[in-house]
Design a protein around this motif. Structure first.
Motif, PDB file in Angstrom:
ATOM      1  N   GLN B  69      40.359  22.078  35.876  1.00  0.00           N
ATOM      2  CA  GLN B  69      41.567  22.816  36.291  1.00  0.00           C
ATOM      3  C   GLN B  69      42.612  22.830  35.180  1.00  0.00           C
ATOM      4  O   GLN B  69      43.285  23.842  34.961  1.00  0.00           O
ATOM      5  CB  GLN B  69      42.158  22.206  37.565  1.00  0.00           C
ATOM      6  CG  GLN B  69      41.341  22.574  38.803  1.00  0.00           C
ATOM      7  CD  GLN B  69      42.044  22.178  40.094  1.00  0.00           C
ATOM      8  OE1 GLN B  69      43.255  21.969  40.130  1.00  0.00           O
ATOM      9  NE2 GLN B  69      41.288  22.087  41.172  1.00  0.00           N
ATOM     10  N   GLU B  72      41.427  25.287  32.633  1.00  0.00           N
ATOM     11  CA  GLU B  72      41.555  26.676  33.089  1.00  0.00           C
ATOM     12  C   GLU B  72      43.003  27.154  33.025  1.00  0.00           C
ATOM     13  O   GLU B  72      43.271  28.314  32.766  1.00  0.00           O
ATOM     14  CB  GLU B  72      41.004  26.799  34.514  1.00  0.00           C
ATOM     15  CG  GLU B  72      39.485  26.823  34.509  1.00  0.00           C
ATOM     16  CD  GLU B  72      38.849  26.409  35.841  1.00  0.00           C
ATOM     17  OE1 GLU B  72      37.627  26.315  35.886  1.00  0.00           O
ATOM     18  OE2 GLU B  72      39.617  26.169  36.808  1.00  0.00           O
ATOM     19  N   ASP B  76      40.829  29.370  27.446  1.00  0.00           N
ATOM     20  CA  ASP B  76      39.462  29.024  27.075  1.00  0.00           C
ATOM     21  C   ASP B  76      39.296  28.168  25.833  1.00  0.00           C
ATOM     22  O   ASP B  76      38.220  27.633  25.589  1.00  0.00           O
ATOM     23  CB  ASP B  76      38.642  30.301  26.915  1.00  0.00           C
ATOM     24  CG  ASP B  76      38.043  30.711  28.241  1.00  0.00           C
ATOM     25  OD1 ASP B  76      38.034  29.840  29.137  1.00  0.00           O
ATOM     26  OD2 ASP B  76      37.605  31.860  28.373  1.00  0.00           O
TER      27      ASP B  76
END
Ligand SMILES: Cc1cc2nc3c(=O)[nH]c(=O)nc-3n(C[C@H](O)[C@H](O)[C@H](O)COP(=O)(O)OP(=O)(O)OC[C@H]3O[C@@H](n4cnc5c(N)ncnc54)[C@H](O)[C@@H]3O)c2cc1C
Ligand SMILES: Nc1ncnc2c1ncn2[C@@H]1O[C@H](COP(=O)(O)O)[C@@H](O)[C@H]1O
Lengths: 313, 284
Positions: B69, B72, B76
């Motif tokens: 998480q 994200e 990337d």
């Protein structure tokens, strides 16, 4: 006799019961020295009453705003100063982390979650959700042992309780994790979960209404616990949770109400001396553990039981 | 600014210049005997890790989830490396983390490591983390489900000279700052620190994802390194059962509980019977 350092657990100078248990255990190993980290006068009298010969008073001005690491430095410096024979620490989340850092600092072995400690020191632990008992000892350095609540009955023994101020050096690195905000736990007026002689717990089967569980707890002078299902539903705060990811309890009596007995719940209560359950499903796995079980609806059984207990008092 | 935290400008389509932060995240995953199987000890009093089915420690799934998480949220360029110390078969724990979405895997396996205690495990983890590269974040579970000491994260922090931000139930990162909520014994606290840190997370952080079919296929192509002690410059004499700082002398299976008395609550008799039992045990 070697000094045995006991890290004192207290709230604003009021010593908690597990510390008295640690002092009692320390006497089996050597001469108990209490380590009080706090502000104001050290509670020397309360500690001496349970055998503390010395009380190292450490002012917490540089310590209290930070997580774990400064306390490990205090203990490291005291171990070096006293050539302590062992260090006993209450087995809370914080206590275990202090012990962990201390072990690396002083190159010493550590044993966590002892349920008994005898001369040696030889420890007893309960592992794999209570399915095994393990005897162990530290083989390197100064034994560091974290001890669970209820591991000994506190025994009074007059100690000298000589207070000695100790000024530690706290490194900047130890102050890197700050306690930015803190909301003290509200007192429930009931015994503390991990220390209580009796725990009455409720699970999903309460349907969110804990009043019958609480009334029973009060009639027995017990602490209230909960399963994760009850906590996840928002019925009780996480601090009430008993189990693998909550508190481990080992009371004289554990009463599970509307709790199925999942392995993660068992991990936190399986070592209770006497286990009782009320559950309406006779197939519930919790019944495999009980000394006494009632197959029935907790909403009728508990109020009737509470009434009966109050009547017999 | 922190060397470990790389802030850089990146050009987005449309020409706007935006600051992105990338992080190097290592998540420590342990391979443990299945808790629902019959866990047992070997004759040398070490945990039987071969005869009992193993899997990624359930509590470390939460660590993987939080690592993913955080990645994200950042974009990337951040990289999550799953790291495990264990016997060869323990690579399954790393594979599971890769299937969930970790980018790279490392397993440190060596005969000499068998029987290591927490201080030795933390030593090998620390050296492996250094070899992986300077991390911004080391994420651990709150406890392993076998030994369950909850000490390795604090030991790692001590060995790496990092702040520990442990037992987090809610996590927030912003730039090089991290803040977590921790349910302490006496209080609920907010802990703050500057990266890099060692973070450990509880099951309160939220359900871990299941590997998707795509994730399972993708994992097969992800880099997975196997290292031995020699690769880390750790001397075999520093680890393993024979040099453990503590020693198990005896293990005893608890005698099976004698079956208790179970009564059915008919016409309110259950409460009476239970009261009788509690009175006989002197609880009332
Ligand atoms: C990583 C992980 C960690 C976990 N950690 C913990 C933990 O620390 N502690 C924990 O408790 N769980 C934990 N769990 C969850 C655990 O697996 C179970 O889901 C949970 O314990 C179930 O709670 P419960 O028994 O209250 O609910 P359920 O399993 O739903 O059981 C409810 C029971 O109530 C009974 N019942 C219903 N109505 C009544 C009624 N009116 N009267 C009497 N009985 C009734 C039912 O027959 C049933 O047996 C964890 C799970 C995971 C995956
Ligand atoms: N052998 C291992 N390999 C990888 N990570 C580990 C290992 N042992 C412990 N850890 C990490 O440390 C955490 C706490 O472990 P423990 O102190 O054993 O309860 C686990 O949740 C893992 O994240």
């Amino acid at each position: 006799m070697a000094e045995i350092l006991v890290l004192v657990d207290h709230v604003d100078g009021a010593v908690k019961k597990p510390t008295l248990e640690l002092l009692t255990i320390a006497r089996r190993l050597g001469e108990p020295s209490a380590v009080f980290i706090g502000s104001g006068d050290a509670p020397a009298e309360a500690l001496a009453k349970f055998g503390a010969e010395k009380v190292y008073a450490v002012d917490d001005a540089q310590i209290k705003g930070y997580l774990v690491a400064p306390k490990a430095e205090v203990l490291q410096q005291l171990v070096e100063k006293t050539s302590a024979g062992a260090v006993l620490i209450p087995s809370s989340a914080e206590g275990k982390e202090i012990a962990a850092r201390l072990a690396i600092k002083i190159d010493s072995g550590l044993i966590t979650d002892a349920v008994d400690v005898q001369a040696g020191p030889v420890t007893t632990q309960s592992v794999f959700a209570g399915s095994y008992t393990v005897q162990a000892k530290v083989t390197k350095g100064t034994p560091i042992i974290t001890v669970k609540p209820n591991s000994a009955a506190p025994e009074e023994a007059a100690g000298a309780g000589a207070v000695e101020a100790f000024a530690p050096t706290i490194s900047d690195a130890a102050k890197a994790a700050q306690i930015v905000a803190s909301q003290p736990r509200q007192s429930t007026g009931r015994p503390e979960l991990t220390e209580a002689a009796i725990v009455v717990s409720g699970g999903r089967g309460t349907g969110g209404d804990f009043s019958a569980v609480e009334a029973l707890a009060d009639s027995l002078g017990a602490a209230v616990g909960a399963s994760r299902a009850a906590v996840d539903s928002g019925w009780k705060p996480h601090t009430f949770q008993v189990g693998q990811t909550g508190k481990t309890v080992s009371p004289q009596l554990y009463v599970a109400n509307g709790i199925s007995g999942a392995i993660q719940h068992r991990a936190g209560m399986q070592t209770s001396k006497t286990i009782v359950a009320v559950n309406k499903d006779e197939e519930a796995p919790i019944f495999e553990l009980v000394d006494f079980g009632v197959v029935g609806d907790l909403h009728t059984v508990l109020p009737a039981l509470t009434e009966e207990i109050n009547k017999r008092k | 600014m922190l060397a470990a935290l790389r802030l850089r400008n990146r050009l987005h389509t449309g020409g706007a210049v935006q600051a992105t932060t990338t992080m190097n995240i290592v998540v420590c995953v342990k391979h443990v005997p299945d808790a629902t199987a019959d866990r047992r000890f070997e004759s040398d009093n070490t945990v039987d890790r071969v005869g009992v089915d193993g899997l990624l420690s359930e509590l470390d799934e939460y660590a993987v989830e939080q690592a993913l998480q955080i990645k994200e949220k950042l974009g990337d360029d951040s990289e999550v490396t799953a790291l495990c110390i264990g016997p060869e078969g323990a690579v399954d724990a790393v594979r599971k983390a890769l299937q969930m979405g970790a980018d790279k895997g490392v397993i440190v396996t060596d005969e000499a490591i068998a029987g290591s205690d927490a201080p030795a495990t933390s030593l090998v983890l620390a050296e492996a983390i250094k070899k992986i590269g300077t991390p911004d974040l080391v994420v651990c579970g709150m406890a392993s489900t076998d030994a369950g000491m909850s000490v390795v994260p604090a030991m790692l922090a001590e060995r790496l000279g990092l702040p520990q931000v442990t037992f987090a139930s809610v996590i927030e990162t912003q730039g090089d700052q991290i803040r977590v909520k921790r349910d302490g014994d006496a209080a609920t606290e907010v802990i703050g620190a500057t990266l890099p840190v060692v973070l450990s997370v509880t099951d309160q952080t939220g359900e871990a994802r299941y590997p998707s079919f795509k994730g399972i296929m993708a994992a097969k192509k992800k880099p997975l390194d196997t290292w031995a002690l020699g690769d880390l410059g750790v001397d075999a004499g520093q680890v393993g059962l024979s040099v453990a700082w503590s020693e198990v002398e005896e293990t005893t299976a608890r005698p099976p509980r004698t079956a208790g008395e179970i009564v059915k609550d008919e016409d309110g008799s259950g409460a009476q019977a239970l009261a009788g039992f509690l009175a006989s045990k002197k609880f009332i």
